[in-house]
Design a protein around this motif. Structure first.
Motif, PDB file in Angstrom:
ATOM      1  N   PRO A  93       0.773  -1.369  -0.045  1.00 51.64           N
ATOM      2  CA  PRO A  93       0.180  -0.095  -0.081  1.00 51.64           C
ATOM      3  C   PRO A  93       1.057   1.324  -0.148  1.00 51.64           C
ATOM      4  O   PRO A  93       1.900   1.198   0.547  1.00 51.64           O
ATOM      5  N   CYS A  94       0.121   2.317  -0.753  1.00 52.33           N
ATOM      6  CA  CYS A  94       0.952   3.537  -0.900  1.00 52.33           C
ATOM      7  C   CYS A  94       1.151   4.244   0.530  1.00 52.33           C
ATOM      8  O   CYS A  94       2.096   5.165   0.736  1.00 52.33           O
ATOM      9  N   GLY A  95       0.203   4.194   1.193  1.00 53.14           N
ATOM     10  CA  GLY A  95       0.136   4.844   2.636  1.00 53.14           C
ATOM     11  C   GLY A  95      -0.369   6.310   2.575  1.00 53.14           C
ATOM     12  O   GLY A  95      -0.561   6.873   3.671  1.00 53.14           O
ATOM     13  N   VAL A  96      -0.654   6.872   1.443  1.00 57.99           N
ATOM     14  CA  VAL A  96      -1.071   8.225   1.373  1.00 57.99           C
ATOM     15  C   VAL A  96      -2.461   8.497   0.749  1.00 57.99           C
ATOM     16  O   VAL A  96      -2.908   9.544   0.623  1.00 57.99           O
ATOM     17  N   CYS A  97      -2.833   7.339  -0.167  1.00 61.65           N
ATOM     18  CA  CYS A  97      -4.270   7.686  -0.776  1.00 61.65           C
ATOM     19  C   CYS A  97      -5.332   7.832   0.191  1.00 61.65           C
ATOM     20  O   CYS A  97      -5.244   7.402   1.284  1.00 61.65           O
ATOM     21  N   ARG A  98      -6.711   8.208   0.079  1.00 59.41           N
ATOM     22  CA  ARG A  98      -7.786   8.092   0.793  1.00 59.41           C
ATOM     23  C   ARG A  98      -8.247   6.920   1.452  1.00 59.41           C
ATOM     24  O   ARG A  98      -8.692   6.614   2.705  1.00 59.41           O
ATOM     25  N   CYS A  99      -7.811   5.861   0.764  1.00 61.67           N
ATOM     26  CA  CYS A  99      -8.218   4.482   1.402  1.00 61.67           C
ATOM     27  C   CYS A  99      -7.261   3.884   2.576  1.00 61.67           C
ATOM     28  O   CYS A  99      -7.528   3.615   3.445  1.00 61.67           O
ATOM     29  N   CYS A 100      -5.911   4.424   2.249  1.00 60.69           N
ATOM     30  CA  CYS A 100      -4.760   4.176   3.206  1.00 60.69           C
ATOM     31  C   CYS A 100      -5.070   4.921   4.305  1.00 60.69           C
ATOM     32  O   CYS A 100      -4.618   4.656   5.477  1.00 60.69           O
ATOM     33  N   ARG A 101      -5.333   6.379   4.254  1.00 59.22           N
ATOM     34  CA  ARG A 101      -5.584   7.180   5.412  1.00 59.22           C
ATOM     35  C   ARG A 101      -6.725   6.847   6.021  1.00 59.22           C
ATOM     36  O   ARG A 101      -6.766   7.251   7.234  1.00 59.22           O
ATOM     37  N   SER A 102      -8.077   6.217   5.565  1.00 65.45           N
ATOM     38  CA  SER A 102      -8.860   6.003   6.392  1.00 65.45           C
ATOM     39  C   SER A 102      -8.922   4.673   6.814  1.00 65.45           C
ATOM     40  O   SER A 102      -9.764   4.028   7.482  1.00 65.45           O
ATOM     41  N   GLY A 103      -7.626   3.944   7.074  1.00 64.34           N
ATOM     42  CA  GLY A 103      -7.512   2.621   7.452  1.00 64.34           C
ATOM     43  C   GLY A 103      -7.979   1.436   6.767  1.00 64.34           C
ATOM     44  O   GLY A 103      -8.126   0.345   7.215  1.00 64.34           O
ATOM     45  N   SER A 104      -8.216   1.683   5.321  1.00 66.71           N
ATOM     46  CA  SER A 104      -8.239   0.465   4.541  1.00 66.71           C
ATOM     47  C   SER A 104      -7.064   0.336   3.567  1.00 66.71           C
ATOM     48  O   SER A 104      -7.378   0.377   2.328  1.00 66.71           O
ATOM     49  N   PRO A 105      -5.927  -0.128   3.864  1.00 62.80           N
ATOM     50  CA  PRO A 105      -4.924  -0.082   2.947  1.00 62.80           C
ATOM     51  C   PRO A 105      -5.086  -1.326   1.962  1.00 62.80           C
ATOM     52  O   PRO A 105      -4.235  -1.487   1.040  1.00 62.80           O
ATOM     53  N   ASP A 106      -5.885  -2.322   2.284  1.00 57.18           N
ATOM     54  CA  ASP A 106      -6.349  -3.404   1.312  1.00 57.18           C
ATOM     55  C   ASP A 106      -6.924  -2.908   0.199  1.00 57.18           C
ATOM     56  O   ASP A 106      -6.954  -3.526  -1.058  1.00 57.18           O
ATOM     57  N   LEU A 107      -7.435  -1.627   0.125  1.00 59.37           N
ATOM     58  CA  LEU A 107      -8.128  -1.016  -1.021  1.00 59.37           C
ATOM     59  C   LEU A 107      -7.444   0.023  -1.415  1.00 59.37           C
ATOM     60  O   LEU A 107      -7.972   0.872  -2.279  1.00 59.37           O
ATOM     61  N   CYS A 108      -6.007  -0.069  -1.287  1.00 58.90           N
ATOM     62  CA  CYS A 108      -5.137   1.167  -1.953  1.00 58.90           C
ATOM     63  C   CYS A 108      -5.478   1.357  -3.250  1.00 58.90           C
ATOM     64  O   CYS A 108      -5.365   0.475  -3.903  1.00 58.90           O
ATOM     65  N   LEU A 109      -5.530   2.740  -3.529  1.00 62.30           N
ATOM     66  CA  LEU A 109      -5.734   3.071  -4.896  1.00 62.30           C
ATOM     67  C   LEU A 109      -4.470   3.161  -5.677  1.00 62.30           C
ATOM     68  O   LEU A 109      -4.368   3.278  -7.144  1.00 62.30           O
ATOM     69  N   SER A 110      -3.223   3.069  -5.132  1.00 64.99           N
ATOM     70  CA  SER A 110      -2.069   3.163  -6.100  1.00 64.99           C
ATOM     71  C   SER A 110      -0.835   2.296  -5.261  1.00 64.99           C
ATOM     72  O   SER A 110       0.083   3.017  -4.823  1.00 64.99           O
ATOM     73  N   PRO A 111      -1.220   1.066  -5.255  1.00 65.09           N
ATOM     74  CA  PRO A 111      -0.239   0.346  -4.621  1.00 65.09           C
ATOM     75  C   PRO A 111       1.013  -0.033  -5.434  1.00 65.09           C
ATOM     76  O   PRO A 111       1.096   0.151  -6.727  1.00 65.09           O
ATOM     77  N   ARG A 112       2.198  -0.283  -4.811  1.00 63.30           N
ATOM     78  CA  ARG A 112       3.229  -0.868  -5.565  1.00 63.30           C
ATOM     79  C   ARG A 112       3.495  -2.345  -5.501  1.00 63.30           C
ATOM     80  O   ARG A 112       2.905  -2.829  -4.691  1.00 63.30           O
ATOM     81  N   ILE A 113       4.256  -2.972  -6.406  1.00 55.95           N
ATOM     82  CA  ILE A 113       4.339  -4.198  -6.384  1.00 55.95           C
ATOM     83  C   ILE A 113       5.675  -4.738  -6.368  1.00 55.95           C
ATOM     84  O   ILE A 113       6.583  -4.256  -6.805  1.00 55.95           O
ATOM     85  N   LEU A 114       5.832  -5.769  -5.273  1.00 62.91           N
ATOM     86  CA  LEU A 114       7.279  -6.270  -4.811  1.00 62.91           C
ATOM     87  C   LEU A 114       7.947  -6.573  -6.289  1.00 62.91           C
ATOM     88  O   LEU A 114       7.660  -7.214  -7.011  1.00 62.91           O
ATOM     89  N   GLY A 115       9.313  -5.986  -6.052  1.00 63.89           N
ATOM     90  CA  GLY A 115      10.214  -6.577  -7.068  1.00 63.89           C
ATOM     91  C   GLY A 115       9.583  -6.027  -8.606  1.00 63.89           C
ATOM     92  O   GLY A 115      10.010  -6.742  -9.514  1.00 63.89           O
ATOM     93  N   THR A 116       8.878  -5.018  -8.937  1.00 66.37           N
ATOM     94  CA  THR A 116       8.415  -4.599  -9.989  1.00 66.37           C
ATOM     95  C   THR A 116       8.859  -3.111 -10.433  1.00 66.37           C
ATOM     96  O   THR A 116       8.660  -2.220  -9.389  1.00 66.37           O
ATOM     97  N   LEU A 117       9.056  -2.892 -11.577  1.00 71.00           N
ATOM     98  CA  LEU A 117       9.414  -1.652 -12.085  1.00 71.00           C
ATOM     99  C   LEU A 117       8.078  -0.756 -12.611  1.00 71.00           C
ATOM    100  O   LEU A 117       7.436  -1.302 -13.357  1.00 71.00           O
ATOM    101  N   MET A 118       7.688   0.104 -12.042  1.00 74.52           N
ATOM    102  CA  MET A 118       6.423   0.993 -12.335  1.00 74.52           C
ATOM    103  C   MET A 118       6.821   2.088 -12.574  1.00 74.52           C
ATOM    104  O   MET A 118       7.441   2.940 -12.210  1.00 74.52           O
ATOM    105  N   ALA A 119       6.021   3.010 -13.631  1.00 73.97           N
ATOM    106  CA  ALA A 119       6.182   4.281 -14.001  1.00 73.97           C
ATOM    107  C   ALA A 119       5.930   5.207 -13.082  1.00 73.97           C
ATOM    108  O   ALA A 119       5.133   4.905 -12.250  1.00 73.97           O
ATOM    109  N   ARG A 120       6.852   6.167 -13.015  1.00 68.78           N
ATOM    110  CA  ARG A 120       6.779   7.248 -12.003  1.00 68.78           C
ATOM    111  C   ARG A 120       6.692   6.730 -10.227  1.00 68.78           C
ATOM    112  O   ARG A 120       6.180   7.438  -9.404  1.00 68.78           O
ATOM    113  N   ARG A 121       7.329   5.579 -10.168  1.00 67.60           N
ATOM    114  CA  ARG A 121       7.323   5.209  -8.871  1.00 67.60           C
ATOM    115  C   ARG A 121       8.742   4.624  -8.514  1.00 67.60           C
ATOM    116  O   ARG A 121       9.439   4.413  -9.258  1.00 67.60           O
ATOM    117  N   THR A 122       8.882   4.514  -7.156  1.00 64.55           N
ATOM    118  CA  THR A 122      10.069   3.932  -6.707  1.00 64.55           C
ATOM    119  C   THR A 122      10.065   2.599  -6.501  1.00 64.55           C
ATOM    120  O   THR A 122       8.973   2.191  -5.626  1.00 64.55           O
TER     121      THR A 122
END
Length: 349
Positions: A93-122
């Motif tokens: 989970p990104c930790g900053v989207c509205r779902c993460c901030r409301s305590g629902s990281p399982d519904l994260c709107l912008s998650p990163r994926i383990l071991g994966t290169l994603m545009a505009r992401r670390t």
């Protein structure tokens, strides 16, 4: 701790790294099995430069399909015990989207994926290591199956999301198009959704043989029998299109149009895309085009996948082509990048 590290195209090594102690809400997983998928094969073949805007890194630990046992538990963790067998959800989970901030990281709107290169992401370092530190919420426990089977949970989740995108499947005819592991798993899982029949179409004879073993009523080699999908008996009410290569090159989109009954549904799974021309042909025939769910409920699908695998309602033995010990990781990657079909190459850590 030993980890698989990629620094460039074909530049793979096993290196010692520190695991660290679990902090609040974290656990250390003793990884037992990991599957090499398309993401890992791409990294090995092409390096880690990544898409446009991806943060550059000197090295990357691959791996997003793993399972193992809880080795250490940090403070604040409940529901898990040392020794528990778990599948690791690769979504971070990104930790900053509205779902993460409301305590629902399982519904994260912008998650990163383990071991994966994603545009505009670390990128997040992956899980191909003998010990993996992660959030306890990423660990889904199981009771009966082994780590090798549970490492299929992520491709199973992809298959379940594609099936859910079709809506009600009871009494409908299903066609699954694709060479990938999720396509094969969609064939297997579709029987639990009450379909009347399920057909599999692919360019790979090995994938078709696997689909038959997993429950397909009939299979179609779309390279050798390009007109077979247009026959009335092969037309489906619902088609799941897993559009990874080589389908994009081998399958003419006109075939896909002819393969769907008027008023039917086509679900584009696993980042598949169709041309505007084909979309217009669908619309003219009243065919509904949908994308498989990719955001909301991904963690739910992952948990459903673990439960389904652990229930033993789907036989997965034929999906694992070979296990390699960690010391033979380079050989495993070479095998994975050259083998054809939907079966998995796995590493035993």
């Amino acid at each position: 701790m030993l980890a698989v590290v990629i620094r460039g195209a074909g530049d793979l090594a096993i290196e010692g790294q520190e695991t660290g102690d679990p902090d609040w809400g974290q656990v250390v997983v003793r990884v037992e099995a990991g599957g090499i998928g398309g993401t890992e094969s791409f990294l090995y073949q092409n390096g880690i430069s990544g898409p446009s805007g991806c943060v550059r890194m000197e090295s990357l630990i691959p791996g997003h399909e793993v399972a193992g046992r809880i080795a250490r538990i940090g403070p604040g963790v409940t529901g898990l015990r040392v020794g528990d067998l778990v599948a690791v959800d690769p979504r971070v989970p990104c930790g900053v989207c509205r779902c993460c901030r409301s305590g629902s990281p399982d519904l994260c709107l912008s998650p990163r994926i383990l071991g994966t290169l994603m545009a505009r992401r670390t990128p997040v370092q992956g899980a191909f290591r003998d010990e993996f530190l992660c959030a306890a919420t990423q660990c889904v426990p199981a009771a009966f199956m082994d780590a090798s089977a549970l490492a299929l949970s992520n491709p199973m989740a992809t298959a379940l999301r594609a099936l859910s995108g079709a809506g009600e499947l009871e009494g409908r005819r299903l066609l699954v198009v694709g060479n990938s592991t999720p396509a094969a798993l969609a064939v297997a899982a579709s029987r639990l959704h009450g379909v009347t029949s399920v057909a599999a179409a692919s360019t790979e004879p090995q994938s078709l043989a696997l689909a038959a073993r997993l429950g397909a009523d009939h299979t179609v080699d779309i390279e050798r029998r390009p007109g077979a999908l247009a026959r009335p008996e092969n037309r489906a009410d619902v088609t799941l299109f897993f559009g990874a290569s080589p389908e994009r090159a081998a399958l003419r989109e006109a075939m896909l149009v002819d393969a769907v009954a008027p008023g039917g549904i086509v679900v584009l799974a696993n980042a598949a895309r169709l041309s505007i021309k084909t979309q217009k042909l669908f619309a003219a025939r009243g065919i509904i085009l949908r994308d498989a769910p990719q955001s909301d409920g991904q963690s739910k699908a992952f948990r459903e996948a673990v439960s389904l695998i652990d229930s033993r309602h789907v036989q997965l033995d034929t999906l694992i082509e070979r296990h390699y010990p960690m010391r033979d990781t380079r050989t495993a990657f070479e095998h994975a990048t050259t083998h054809r079909g939907a079966t998995k190459i796995q590493i035993a850590f």
